[in-house]
Design an enzyme around this catalytic site. Sequence first.
Site, PDB file in Angstrom:
ATOM      1  CB  ALA A  65       3.759  26.463 -26.652  1.00  0.00           C
ATOM      2  N   GLY A 110       3.228  29.838 -21.216  1.00  0.00           N
ATOM      3  CA  GLY A 110       2.134  28.998 -20.818  1.00  0.00           C
ATOM      4  C   GLY A 110       2.349  28.332 -19.143  1.00  0.00           C
TER       5      GLY A 110
END
Length: 259
Positions: A65, A110
Amino acid sequence: MQTVLFDVVEDYIGLLTLNRPQAANAFSVELLKDLNDCLNQIEKHDHIRVLIIKGSGEKAFCAGADLKEREKMSDDKVVETVKRIKETIHRIESLPIPVIASINGAAFGGGLELALACDIRIASTQALLGLTETSLGIIPGAGGTQRLARLIGPGKAKYLIFTARRLTAEEAYKYGIIERIADRNKLVETVLAEASIIAENGPIGVQQAKEAIQSGLNTDLKSGLEIEEQCYKKTIPTQDRIEGIKAFKEKRKPHYKGK
């Protein structure tokens, strides 16, 4: 600047590049939009047999992120954005063609969750990988807790997630998170070579093999064997199967058309 690039190389191989090197190719709202736009193209593309996903630059595959962007978001917006990342990663996992993650550098949070949704992971010797979210007071929210546990087992997944440990490529290989390590200067060459080998095989057979494995993992052995049988049956009436047998008899390389 376009944050995601897509091109077709060597006829049957798609190359998708996360293109935010100045931000470690992190998931910004803009990148997520561009990535989904590229996936729309890929899903409609009839001739791609393998997709490679890589990060631009030399330092990162994807750092997860975009924390600078997230800092300015409300709680609801954060939840919405994480859900968007999860949905995008699921789209990649759901592609019928094999997907290879070419991990050139850092793959944290992520970024590793994206790689875990790919079918094959090949990393450079310089790569660093980890689900590091607990060090930020959160948990992996885009599939990491589920995919990592299924890949390497719950005990090892819990250890890595609870400790937020960062792994070298060699350590990730020993854990079974990646399938191959390549020299940093030969990563692109290595990944393309593996993709070419896959692309030369019968595309319908490869896709049905992926379907059998993916769907079978989500059920018991008996049901998985039934899924395998149904996937096998789909290869029987194809021209590719006839071509494969003919090429074997004639001692030549088969020329598959995906029909």
